[in-house]
Every structure is written in structure tokens, then in C-alpha cells.
Enzyme design. Structure first.
Site, mmCIF file in Angstrom:
data_model
loop_
_atom_site.group_PDB
_atom_site.id
_atom_site.type_symbol
_atom_site.label_atom_id
_atom_site.label_comp_id
_atom_site.label_asym_id
_atom_site.label_seq_id
_atom_site.Cartn_x
_atom_site.Cartn_y
_atom_site.Cartn_z
ATOM 1 N N ASP A 60 44.784 34.945 46.191
ATOM 2 C CA ASP A 60 43.460 35.314 46.644
ATOM 3 C C ASP A 60 43.329 34.751 48.056
ATOM 4 O O ASP A 60 44.053 33.830 48.455
ATOM 5 C CB ASP A 60 42.376 34.763 45.715
ATOM 6 N N TYR A 61 42.415 35.332 48.796
ATOM 7 C CA TYR A 61 42.404 35.071 50.234
ATOM 8 C C TYR A 61 42.252 33.587 50.572
ATOM 9 O O TYR A 61 41.322 32.920 50.108
ATOM 10 C CB TYR A 61 41.306 35.876 50.902
#
Length: 769
Positions: free
Chosen positions: A287-288
Site C-alpha cells: 500500500d502506498y
């Protein structure tokens, strides 16, 4: 021809050949992605369509694993020109010619200009229709692929059991089994069912592994204090199902920590469970910024280089969105050469999915073909069907709905969510589609007078939120006050007084409950679940006019709508219904569509009731609160009304006992006792009456949507198998224990018929000798 370019060879042979040709730098860049926060990556093209000089940063000049959400605000034709030019650069102007993978957001439609917008996942879960969900995500995958996309960060498999959490709308609700079935359908739709990923499909990367929605206080990034038994029995099964049943080729870990271990650095989760136990053979994408956050947020390492090493060893394959952490692997491997063997395994996984996608044979998209597919008539009809089946009727006192066109002269359409349309998070800005106001006007076609008043604003000022985490946010929203809305409310009251029926459209929007991103003081979670702003005051004033009132909720999660539930005769929960919102709502209001949705999540009366999800332990709701007028939730899981009525009878088992490795069938007759055709969603729940460890009071284990004509009856049967009775025992092994199980079949988690099944041990046989 080099072996890796020969499509006739097995994928593993091609991967080995290519990997053996790669330098360390070429390997590292395959774990990186092109993407930045707060700005959109863009390129300039030369007259011949090739990339202009200087478009590619130095780190990506010799390759890149992926690009994030490429050119999502461009037209179809412009995006494809740019993406094809980027692919041409990597295929023809780098040493090995490895294509780049376009990674996309596809929560309820491809997040790109002009793509079809379907209902938000919490709405689609309300359909309880897995066949429909598979068709929806097949369309989404097709629209993404023809535009040049290759992987979708979708579906969200978190269990939304604390609706204060801002990302509730992205989920399929609170229940393990329902989320599992929806997740499997979504992954099959996106990826297809072949071993390779065909030209109309994309790789699915379900998220967030694991326990993200169980964060303390419903706060984004907060710790998730989950026991291993709860994790195994309730949180992980949807992820296991999409791997083993749908063959998911991607996976995204969660922002949170579990028992002190951040998920992006959790080897037990990402390798031992995901790969070794479940057999996952795809790529794990971050995830970012979460690889970096092992250092800057969780402080389990001292710097970015240590964060990269920890994440890589844990089993994280790609660092999204911009690869700032994994770029440190070059220096890390120089200091620890043995680490390159771990990197080799990671890069081989990434190359494998690129081969499975057919990228080496066909890296380009065709703009003319894409324009024929994206938001085509077939997909618009599918969006309408999904919206129709998502709408859930929560109350219909006195049979106010459906509205009879012959009994009314004038309709008032009131509220901030009547117009313009709101389609929820991960939608293009401005939202596209038909508003409720426009849908009602089109439906009445001038035969009824339709008067409109906004009633109130929810948020002060302009919506400056972006479409995703990569878009910079400027400010936290501020609620509009009563003083600022007095004139609007008075106008709405006047309109209602002059009308025969008032349709009041309230709820939320993408600013009232959203993902609270990491940067600055960005906020997204809620500390209350009341209607935001002065909407409740608006509803009260309309009800006080005496005009019959229908409330339509357009929102992303459960709301504590106690006044509405007590005083408004008809309530429709719409969630965010996608581009066909107005048409779907109008068809339900006037009876051309019979509502059939069922709630995938429980509605509390107050945040003080939380947690209030239905499948709690026997002691979870044992004690009641002082001074509470009601102990029950406002609306229970699985609840949903129809314009017809259904009766359940003749519940029976094929046998009143089964062995621990046997099976039985439970059946019930469901009949339509009303005057309209309608769909009923028959639900199966099971309760283990005595067990060695405490178990939930009931758990959903099956459901079936049936369509019945007036007076028609149908026998609905469910097969009960040992896996439906199993749990993690005292020794942390999966087990089925003998004893009595309560079998419940009905219309919701609250209304059902029940019967007892006895599970017995097999008789042991002994050799006479």
C-alpha cells in the site's frame, strides 16, 4: 530470439532466462513504480508519438516495474497515446525490453475519465448477488485493460465492524462469509478463470492484508489488536478464499500493525501464511508508502535502507507508489550480497505476472477498440442492474411506497444529495451520472410537477478533495452551520408544504467519511455517526409540515438516524449507487423495480453501542447499558424489506445428525404471499451450541437470492459441510467438534426459523484380532 521472448516456452523457463540476464540495477527497478503524491506523473510526446527527452527520471531510465494510475484524467485517446509511448520506450529503448505494468484503482469502476461508475462496494454487497458482482468486475477489468491497465488494487476485503472508520464504503460489510463470497466473485470477474490473464482481464490485488478495519477507535493507521484465533477464523478467510478459489495473483498488505508487527514487515503474514500455507504465487504490492513507514511511522527500523531490507525479507515484492524505499536496495545489497538471492525471488514473481499478462507479446492498447468498450450500453445497463439490486428498503409504514402516480399532483425533491450526483470515493471528479432529481424528472416526464430545494449544504465551501491518495488535499472539510442554512431550510419547508409527497435525500459525501491519509493533519474517520451538519434539522422541519415524507440515504456507511427511523414513514438506503443513481432510485420509488437489497452491515443507534456487529461472542452483548431506551441495533445485519411479503415454513434437515466428516442438507419452503413479484435473499446462519473455545452466537454460512411470483413457493436448500462448522481450536489447529449446532434459515440475522443438528463422531471399528 532470446528464450524469454519466445511465447511458446513455459513461463518459468522465460522467467529464469530473463532473470539470469539482468544486472542488479535492472532487478531493483522492477520492484519500483512510477508515481508521486500531490502531483500527477505526465509525459510529453514528440510529433511522431514517441516520448520527449527528459520525461523519465534517471532511476527509471533502464526499467520500471509499474506505473501508478497513469494519465487517469486524460481522454481515452490521449491516455493510450501516452501509455503506448511509455511502453514503447521500455520495450524498444532499454537493454532487455521489459514492459511496464500499469497499476490501477478499480474499486467500483476503473478510476479513469469516462469509465463506467458502478455502485460502491458496500452497496454492491447489499445485492447479495455473486453472479452479478462477477459480471460487474468483469466489465471493470475489461474497461481497465482496453485502456492499457494491467493490475487492479481491488477488492477491499476488510471487515467493516466499526463504521466510524472512514473507509467503510469501500468494503463489502461486516461479515466474514459475505465478504469472502463477494471477494471471490470480484477477483474472478477481474482476472477471469484461465491460468493466464486474457486480453480483457487484469490482475487483482485484494487488500488490505489484514485487520485494517479493526483499528483501534476506527482510526486509520491505528493498531489492530486482534488475537490469532480471531485473525484465523474471522479476518483472514476472505483473503484465503480469493487465493485458493479465485487464484488472485496480487495482494496488498494493510497500513496497520497486528500484535506489534506492521503488516508490511510481517513475514508470518506475507510469507508463512499467504504463500506457504495458502499457496499464493502472485506478487505482493505495498500500500502506498508503507515500506517507508516501517521507518518513519512505526519506528521498527532506523532508516529507509533497513526498512527496505525488512520488507523484502518479509515478502513484499513491490514498493508503491514511487519506490523511494526499495531504491535503497542497491546500497543494501552492496553491503549484504546474500540479499540478492532474496531479490531474485521477488523479481521472478514480478516477471512471471508480466508474462502471464502477455505483456511481452502485446504491451500496447488500441484507442479505437477502447472507445467501443468503455461505458458502452451493455456496461450502462449492468450499472443500472447493480444499482437496482443495491437499494435497500428499511421502512415502509402504511405502504407509502411505491408512489402511485395517479394519487399525486406535485412532488418535492429536497436535500443536498438530491442533486448533483455523488458516487463515492475513487470516482472521477466531477462525478458522472444521473442525479436523483434528474432521475425523478425523467421518470415523471412532465406528468407530475417536480419542485426542488437543496434544503441545506453539508460542507462549507468547495470540495477540494482529490480522487486518490496521490492527489494533494488542501484542507480538512468544515461542516456547514445552521445559521448558514436557515434560508435554504425555509425554502425547502415551503416547497414541501405545497407538495403531496416530499422526497428528502440526505446522508454524506466523500468529505464526511473518507480515508484519512498519512500526510499533514488529514482527517477522514468519524467520532459520531449522526447525519453530518444540519441535515437532521432539515428532515425534522420537513416532517413537521405533515407532508408524507420519504427519506433516501446516500452515504458510505451506517448512520445513527434515530429521528428518521421513528418519524419518517419510508426509508430507502441507497449508499452511493454509481452513474445510474437517479434512474435506479426513481424506478424503486414508483414501483417499476421492487427493492431487494439486504444490509451487509449493522446500523447502531449510537456510537456508544459499538461494536454492534451481529456475530459477537455470547458475552459480547450480554450486559446492557444503563439508561439506554433500546438495547437492539437500529437495523440488523441482513435486514431489507420488499413491496411484497415472504413466508418461511417447513424447515427440515435431510438427517438430524451428521458425522464430523459428513454432510447434510437443510431446506425451507419460501413463498411469496404478496401481490407483486419480488426477490428474497434467503440466509443460513449456524451456531455452535457447545464448543471448547468461545464461538460467535451465530455466523452466516450461506445465502441464496430467489425470484418469486405472487403466490409462488420454492424450496431452498443448503448443503451443510464440515468446513462450515470448523474453527481454530485450543491447540490453534482447525477442528470440528461433535455436539449440537443450531441451524437458522430466514430473511435476516434477526428473523429466522431454527432447527438443531447433532454432529457425532464416527464409530470406531476394531480389528477382531
Amino acid at each position: 530470439m532470446q528464450p524469454y521472448k519466445n511465447a511458446a516456452l513455459p513461463v518459468d523457463v522465460r522467467v529464469d532466462d530473463l532473470l539470469n540476464r539482468m544486472t542488479l540495477a535492472e532487478k531493483v527497478v522492477q520492484t519500483l513504480s512510477i508515481g508521486k503524491v500531490g502531483q500527477t506523473f505526465d509525459v510529453e510526446l514528440n510529433d511522431d508519438g514517441s516520448l520527449a527527452e527528459g520525461c523519465i527520471e534517471e532511476i527509471y531510465r533502464h526499467g520500471a516495474g509499474a506505473i501508478q494510475l497513469p494519465f487517469k484524467t486524460d481522454t481515452i485517446e490521449t491516455r493510450i497515446k501516452k501509455l503506448n509511448a511509455l511502453q514503447d520506450y521500455y520495450v524498444n529503448k532499454t537493454r532487455l525490453g521489459i514492459p511496464v505494468m500499469a497499476q490501477e484503482e478499480c474499486l467500483h469502476g476503473h478510476l479513469a475519465k469516462d469509465a463506467t461508475s458502478f455502485p460502491i462496494p458496500i452497496a454492491m454487497a447489499s445485492t447479495w448477488d455473486t453472479e452479478l458482482i462477477e459480471r460487474v468486475y468483469s466489465a471493470i477489468g475489461k474497461e481497465a485493460r482496453v485502456r492499457g491497465g494491467h493490475e487492479a488494487h481491488t477488492p477491499v476485503l476488510d471487515l467493516a465492524r466499526d463504521p466510524r472508520w472512514g473507509r467503510t464504503e469501500e468494503t463489502y460489510g461486516e461479515d466474514t462469509y459475505l465478504v469472502s463470497r463477494m471477494g471471490v466473485a470480484a477477483v474472478r470477474g477481474l482476472q477471469g478463470t484461465d491460468e493466464t490473464i486474457g486480453p480483457e482481464h487484469v490482475i487483482s490485488a485484494p487488500k488490505h492484508l489484514a485487520g485494517y478495519a479493526q483499528s483501534d477507535g476506527g482510526r486509520n493507521f491505528a493498531p489492530s489488536n486482534i488475537t490469532m484465533r480471531v485473525l484465523r477464523d474471522q479476518i483472514l478467510p476472505p483473503f484465503k478464499a480469493v487465493v485458493q478459489e479465485a487464484g488472485a495473483l496480487g495482494m496488498m498488505p494493510s497500513h496497520n500493525e497486528i500484535d506489534g508487527i506492521p503488516c508490511h514487515g510481517n513475514r508470518q503474514l506475507l510469507t508463512e501464511i499467504l504463500r506457504d500455507e495458502w499457496g499464493f504465487n502472485g506478487i505482493v504490492v505495498s500500500d502506498y508508502f508503507d515500506a517507508s513507514r516501517l521507518d518513519i511511522l512505526f519506528h521498527v527500523v532506523d532508516n529507509q535502507k533497513e526498512a527496505a531490507v525488512k520488507a523484502l525479507k518479509a515478502g513484499l515484492d513491490m514498493d508503491l507508489p514511487g519506490g523511494g524505499c526499495y531504491a535503497q536496495l542497491l546500497d543494501a545489497i552492496a553491503e549484504e550480497p546474500a540479499l540478492e538471492e532474496v531479490l531474485n525471488v521477488t523479481v521472478a514473481r514480478i516477471l512471471r505476472v508480466k508474462f502471464l499478462l502477455g505483456l511481452f507479446e502485446n504491451p500496447y492498447a488500441d484507442a479505437e477498440h477502447a472507445k467501443q468498450v468503455i461505458n458502452c450500453e451493455q456496461h450502462k445497463k449492468l450499472a443500472k442492474e447493480a444499482a437496482d439490486k443495491s437499494i435497500t428498503m428499511l421502512k415502509n409504514e402504511g405502504g407509502l411506497l411505491p408512489l402511485n402516480r395517479n394519487e399525486f399532483r406535485k412532488l418535492a425533491v429536497i436535500g443536498p444529495n438530491a442533486h448533483p450526483i455523488c458516487t463515492g470515493s475513487y470516482s472521477t471528479k466531477p462525478n458522472k451520472g444521473i442525479s436523483i432529481l434528474d432521475g425523478i424528472i425523467a421518470k415523471t416526464n412532465g406528468k407530475l410537477e417536480v419542485a426542488y430545494a437543496v434544503g441545506c449544504e453539508i460542507i462549507k465551501g468547495k470540495d477540494d478533495s482529490g480522487e486518490t491518495e496521490l492527489d494533494r488535499r488542501l484542507n480538512n472539510p468544515q461542516l456547514s452551520t445552521l445559521d448558514q442554512n436557515i434560508a435554504r431550510i425555509e425554502e425547502a419547508v415551503s416547497v414541501a408544504q405545497e407538495s403531496d409527497v416530499a422526497i428528502v435525500c440526505v446522508g454524506g459525501n466523500t468529505l464526511t467519511s473518507r480515508e484519512a491519509i498519512f500526510f499533514n493533519d488529514d482527517r477522514g474517520d468519524r467520532y459520531d455517526l449522526d447525519l453530518p451538519g444540519v441535515q437532521n434539522e432539515l428532515v425534522k422541519r420537513i416532517v413537521e409540515t405533515g407532508t408524507p415524507t420519504v427519506v433516501i440515504l446516500i452515504n458510505g456507511g451506517p448512520l445513527t438516524i434515530n429521528y428518521i427511523a421513528q418519524n419518517v414513514p419510508a426509508i430507502l438506503e441507497g449508499w452511493y449507487l454509481g452513474e445510474e443513481t437517479g434512474h435506479a432510485v426513481a424506478d424503486v420509488l414508483f414501483g417499476d423495480v421492487n427493492p431487494s437489497g439486504k444490509l451487509p452491515i449493522t446500523f447502531p443507534r449510537t456510537v456508544g453501542q459499538l461494536p454492534v456487529y451481529y456475530s459477537q461472542k455470547p458475552t459480547g452483548l450480554f450486559k446492557k447499558y444503563l439508561f439506554a431506551e433500546h438495547d437492539e441495533p437500529l437495523f440488523s445485519f441482513g435486514t431489507g424489506l420488499s413491496y411484497t411479503t415472504f413466508q418461511y415454513r417447513h424447515l427440515q434437515l435431510s438427517s438430524d445428525s451428521m458425522t464430523m466428516n459428513g454432510c447434510v442438507t437443510v431446506s425451507v419452503e419460501v413463498s411469496n404471499t404478496g401481490e407483486r413479484a419480488g426477490d428474497e435473499i434467503v440466509q443460513l446462519y449456524i451456531s455452535d451450541l457447545v464448543s471448547s473455545v468461545t464461538r460467535p452466537i451465530k455466523e452466516l454460512k450461506g445465502f441464496m437470492r430467489v425470484t418469486l411470483q405472487p403466490g409462488e413457493a420454492q424450496t431452498v436448500a443448503f448443503r451443510i459441510e464440515p468446513s462450515m462448522l470448523s474453527f481454530t481450536g485450543e491447540d490453534y489447529e482447525t477442528t470440528v467438534e461433535p455436539g449440537a449446532f443450531k441451524i437458522m434459515v430466514g430473511s435476516s440475522s434477526k428473523h429466522y426459523e431454527s432447527i438443531v443438528l447433532n454432529v457425532i463422531e464416527e464409530e470406531k471399528t476394531y480389528d477382531a484380532k
